[in-house]
Design a protein around this motif. Structure first.
Motif, PDB file in Angstrom:
ATOM      1  N   UNK A 151     -28.178  15.131 -50.353  1.00 47.39           N
ATOM      2  CA  UNK A 151     -27.900  14.838 -48.946  1.00 47.39           C
ATOM      3  C   UNK A 151     -29.108  14.219 -48.261  1.00 47.39           C
ATOM      4  N   UNK A 152     -30.300  14.766 -48.551  1.00 50.48           N
ATOM      5  CA  UNK A 152     -31.525  14.212 -47.974  1.00 50.48           C
ATOM      6  C   UNK A 152     -31.808  12.822 -48.528  1.00 50.48           C
ATOM      7  N   UNK A 153     -31.595  12.654 -49.837  1.00 49.91           N
ATOM      8  CA  UNK A 153     -31.833  11.354 -50.482  1.00 49.91           C
ATOM      9  C   UNK A 153     -30.985  10.261 -49.831  1.00 49.91           C
ATOM     10  N   UNK A 154     -29.686  10.531 -49.661  1.00 53.90           N
ATOM     11  CA  UNK A 154     -28.817   9.507 -49.076  1.00 53.90           C
ATOM     12  C   UNK A 154     -29.107   9.316 -47.589  1.00 53.90           C
ATOM     13  N   UNK A 155     -29.579  10.375 -46.910  1.00 52.45           N
ATOM     14  CA  UNK A 155     -30.008  10.195 -45.524  1.00 52.45           C
ATOM     15  C   UNK A 155     -31.162   9.200 -45.470  1.00 52.45           C
ATOM     16  N   UNK A 156     -32.108   9.341 -46.393  1.00 51.61           N
ATOM     17  CA  UNK A 156     -33.249   8.422 -46.426  1.00 51.61           C
ATOM     18  C   UNK A 156     -32.819   7.003 -46.792  1.00 51.61           C
ATOM     19  N   UNK A 157     -31.722   6.886 -47.567  1.00 50.47           N
ATOM     20  CA  UNK A 157     -31.181   5.566 -47.899  1.00 50.47           C
ATOM     21  C   UNK A 157     -30.306   5.004 -46.783  1.00 50.47           C
ATOM     22  N   UNK A 158     -30.142   5.773 -45.706  1.00 52.96           N
ATOM     23  CA  UNK A 158     -29.287   5.399 -44.570  1.00 52.96           C
ATOM     24  C   UNK A 158     -27.817   5.318 -44.951  1.00 52.96           C
ATOM     25  N   UNK A 159     -27.451   5.971 -46.051  1.00 50.66           N
ATOM     26  CA  UNK A 159     -26.051   6.064 -46.476  1.00 50.66           C
ATOM     27  C   UNK A 159     -25.507   7.389 -45.952  1.00 50.66           C
ATOM     28  N   UNK A 160     -25.118   7.390 -44.685  1.00 52.79           N
ATOM     29  CA  UNK A 160     -24.759   8.637 -44.038  1.00 52.79           C
ATOM     30  C   UNK A 160     -23.443   9.215 -44.551  1.00 52.79           C
ATOM     31  N   UNK A 161     -22.554   8.371 -45.059  1.00 52.25           N
ATOM     32  CA  UNK A 161     -21.284   8.869 -45.607  1.00 52.25           C
ATOM     33  C   UNK A 161     -21.553   9.738 -46.826  1.00 52.25           C
ATOM     34  N   UNK A 162     -22.357   9.211 -47.766  1.00 49.50           N
ATOM     35  CA  UNK A 162     -22.689   9.988 -48.967  1.00 49.50           C
ATOM     36  C   UNK A 162     -23.539  11.209 -48.610  1.00 49.50           C
ATOM     37  N   UNK A 163     -24.443  11.044 -47.683  1.00 46.41           N
ATOM     38  CA  UNK A 163     -25.284  12.163 -47.264  1.00 46.41           C
ATOM     39  C   UNK A 163     -24.428  13.298 -46.723  1.00 46.41           C
ATOM     40  N   UNK A 164     -23.512  12.960 -45.836  1.00 48.31           N
ATOM     41  CA  UNK A 164     -22.641  13.977 -45.239  1.00 48.31           C
ATOM     42  C   UNK A 164     -21.796  14.670 -46.301  1.00 48.31           C
ATOM     43  N   UNK A 165     -21.315  13.899 -47.281  1.00 47.44           N
ATOM     44  CA  UNK A 165     -20.496  14.481 -48.348  1.00 47.44           C
ATOM     45  C   UNK A 165     -21.259  15.573 -49.099  1.00 47.44           C
ATOM     46  N   UNK A 166     -22.481  15.269 -49.523  1.00 50.94           N
ATOM     47  CA  UNK A 166     -23.256  16.229 -50.311  1.00 50.94           C
ATOM     48  C   UNK A 166     -23.717  17.407 -49.459  1.00 50.94           C
ATOM     49  N   UNK A 167     -24.059  17.153 -48.209  1.00 52.91           N
ATOM     50  CA  UNK A 167     -24.496  18.242 -47.336  1.00 52.91           C
ATOM     51  C   UNK A 167     -23.349  19.215 -47.066  1.00 52.91           C
ATOM     52  N   UNK A 168     -22.153  18.694 -46.862  1.00 55.37           N
ATOM     53  CA  UNK A 168     -21.001  19.569 -46.645  1.00 55.37           C
ATOM     54  C   UNK A 168     -20.664  20.367 -47.899  1.00 55.37           C
ATOM     55  N   UNK A 169     -20.841  19.751 -49.063  1.00 55.83           N
ATOM     56  CA  UNK A 169     -20.625  20.499 -50.310  1.00 55.83           C
ATOM     57  C   UNK A 169     -21.613  21.653 -50.417  1.00 55.83           C
ATOM     58  N   UNK A 170     -22.857  21.392 -50.039  1.00 57.72           N
ATOM     59  CA  UNK A 170     -23.872  22.446 -50.078  1.00 57.72           C
ATOM     60  C   UNK A 170     -23.497  23.582 -49.131  1.00 57.72           C
ATOM     61  N   UNK A 171     -23.085  23.237 -47.922  1.00 50.96           N
ATOM     62  CA  UNK A 171     -22.725  24.256 -46.941  1.00 50.96           C
ATOM     63  C   UNK A 171     -21.556  25.097 -47.424  1.00 50.96           C
ATOM     64  N   UNK A 172     -20.620  24.457 -48.125  1.00 53.78           N
ATOM     65  CA  UNK A 172     -19.450  25.197 -48.624  1.00 53.78           C
ATOM     66  C   UNK A 172     -19.836  26.268 -49.635  1.00 53.78           C
ATOM     67  N   UNK A 173     -20.999  26.113 -50.277  1.00 57.22           N
ATOM     68  CA  UNK A 173     -21.453  27.121 -51.239  1.00 57.22           C
ATOM     69  C   UNK A 173     -22.097  28.313 -50.546  1.00 57.22           C
ATOM     70  N   UNK A 174     -22.518  28.122 -49.298  1.00 56.93           N
ATOM     71  CA  UNK A 174     -23.074  29.223 -48.524  1.00 56.93           C
ATOM     72  C   UNK A 174     -24.509  29.559 -48.906  1.00 56.93           C
ATOM     73  N   UNK A 175     -25.042  30.563 -48.242  1.00 59.69           N
ATOM     74  CA  UNK A 175     -26.409  30.999 -48.496  1.00 59.69           C
ATOM     75  C   UNK A 175     -27.369  30.551 -47.415  1.00 59.69           C
ATOM     76  N   UNK A 176     -28.495  31.265 -47.322  1.00 58.75           N
ATOM     77  CA  UNK A 176     -29.458  31.011 -46.241  1.00 58.75           C
ATOM     78  C   UNK A 176     -30.015  29.600 -46.277  1.00 58.75           C
ATOM     79  N   UNK A 177     -30.197  29.060 -47.502  1.00 55.55           N
ATOM     80  CA  UNK A 177     -30.858  27.766 -47.620  1.00 55.55           C
ATOM     81  C   UNK A 177     -30.009  26.625 -47.072  1.00 55.55           C
ATOM     82  N   UNK A 178     -28.723  26.853 -46.842  1.00 53.79           N
ATOM     83  CA  UNK A 178     -27.876  25.766 -46.334  1.00 53.79           C
ATOM     84  C   UNK A 178     -28.248  25.365 -44.910  1.00 53.79           C
ATOM     85  N   UNK A 179     -29.151  26.099 -44.278  1.00 53.43           N
ATOM     86  CA  UNK A 179     -29.632  25.646 -42.969  1.00 53.43           C
ATOM     87  C   UNK A 179     -30.328  24.294 -43.093  1.00 53.43           C
TER      88      UNK A 179
END
Length: 261
Positions: A151-179
């Motif tokens: 998610x961070x990698x694609x954010x840096x590439x300015x590919x916000x669609x891919x970034x959002x996809x991976x970040x949402x997948x991470x959040x769906x797994x839960x846990x403190x680090x998803x902040x």
């Protein structure tokens, strides 16, 4: 990492350590020397604990003892990479992670570690396949980490669609680090001027495990300014100065305060 995420970004499951000096044979009065394998196993647990505690010096000292016994263990070089990463020794961390993968090309945690190291150095194209491979390993217990990194990698590439996809997948797994995922989703929404969504993600990110990351607080402050909630924005930047009283963060917050109407 500008203001570098604290995170935990890597968690270790620490178990009780075996006796490292001697072990008993069938007779309780007959101490025996530990085998080479037993020495390595005990030292590896100590090194893992030291890395998890960010005690890089102890970790490196212990890993050097392991290296003297056996220099061909992938986990050993993986831990070297993490210890060097904690000390911000990027070249040494990269070399150790590459050695771990050379010894075991299927070592998923080492793929994520090397991908993160390359990401932090701005080597996005080289990091991408490593992180994708780590994220796709369904048996990798820490798969949330490469997903956040992607998610961070694609954010840096300015590919916000891919970034959002991976970040949402991470959040769906839960846990403190998803902040961490919440921080970058908030920044994506800020870029899109979707301010209510940015506010929601960033307000969540500034609590709990990511409360010590100035990047999240600044992004929330910027969101409040854009929403013309100037009193709240002013309070946020004053809070940033209180939370981060030393260095660039304090001065940067002062600049924002001067610009608020």
């Amino acid at each position: 990492m500008k203001s570098r995420p604290k995170t935990r970004v890597l968690r270790f499951f620490i178990v009780a350590l075996p006796a490292l000096i001697s072990a008993c044979s069938s007779s309780p009065n007959s101490p025996r020397s530990l085998s080479k394998r037993e020495k390595i196993d005990g030292l590896m647990k100590i090194a893992s604990a030291a890395v998890a505690e960010k005690d890089s010096i102890s970790a490196l000292e212990t890993l050097n003892r392991i290296k003297e016994l056996d220099d061909s263990i992938p986990q050993e070089h993986y831990l070297f990479a993490l210890a060097y990463l904690n000390k911000n020794e990027m070249a040494l961390a990269e070399a150790s992670a590459r050695t771990a993968l050379g010894l075991d090309p299927k070592f998923t945690a080492a793929k994520n570690a090397l991908g993160k190291i390359l990401l932090d150095q701005g080597k996005l194209n080289e990091a991408e396949p490593l992180l994708k491979s780590a994220a796709s390993d369904i048996l990798y217990r820490e798969s949330v980490l490469p997903k956040i990194n992607l998610g961070i990698l694609y954010f840096k590439k300015l590919d916000y669609v891919q970034s959002e996809k991976w970040l949402n997948q991470a959040i769906s797994e839960g846990g403190a680090i998803t902040c961490m995922a919440q921080i970058y989703l908030g920044k994506i929404m800020l870029e899109r001027n979707e301010l209510a969504k940015a506010d929601r993600h960033l307000s969540s990110a500034t609590k709990g495990a990511c409360s010590g990351i100035s990047e999240a607080h600044f992004a929330l402050g910027q969101t409040l300014v854009r929403q013309k909630r100037f009193d709240e924005a002013r309070s946020k930047f004053i809070e940033i100065q209180r939370l981060f009283p030393d260095g660039a963060s304090y001065e940067k917050a002062a600049e924002y305060l001067r610009e608020i109407p």
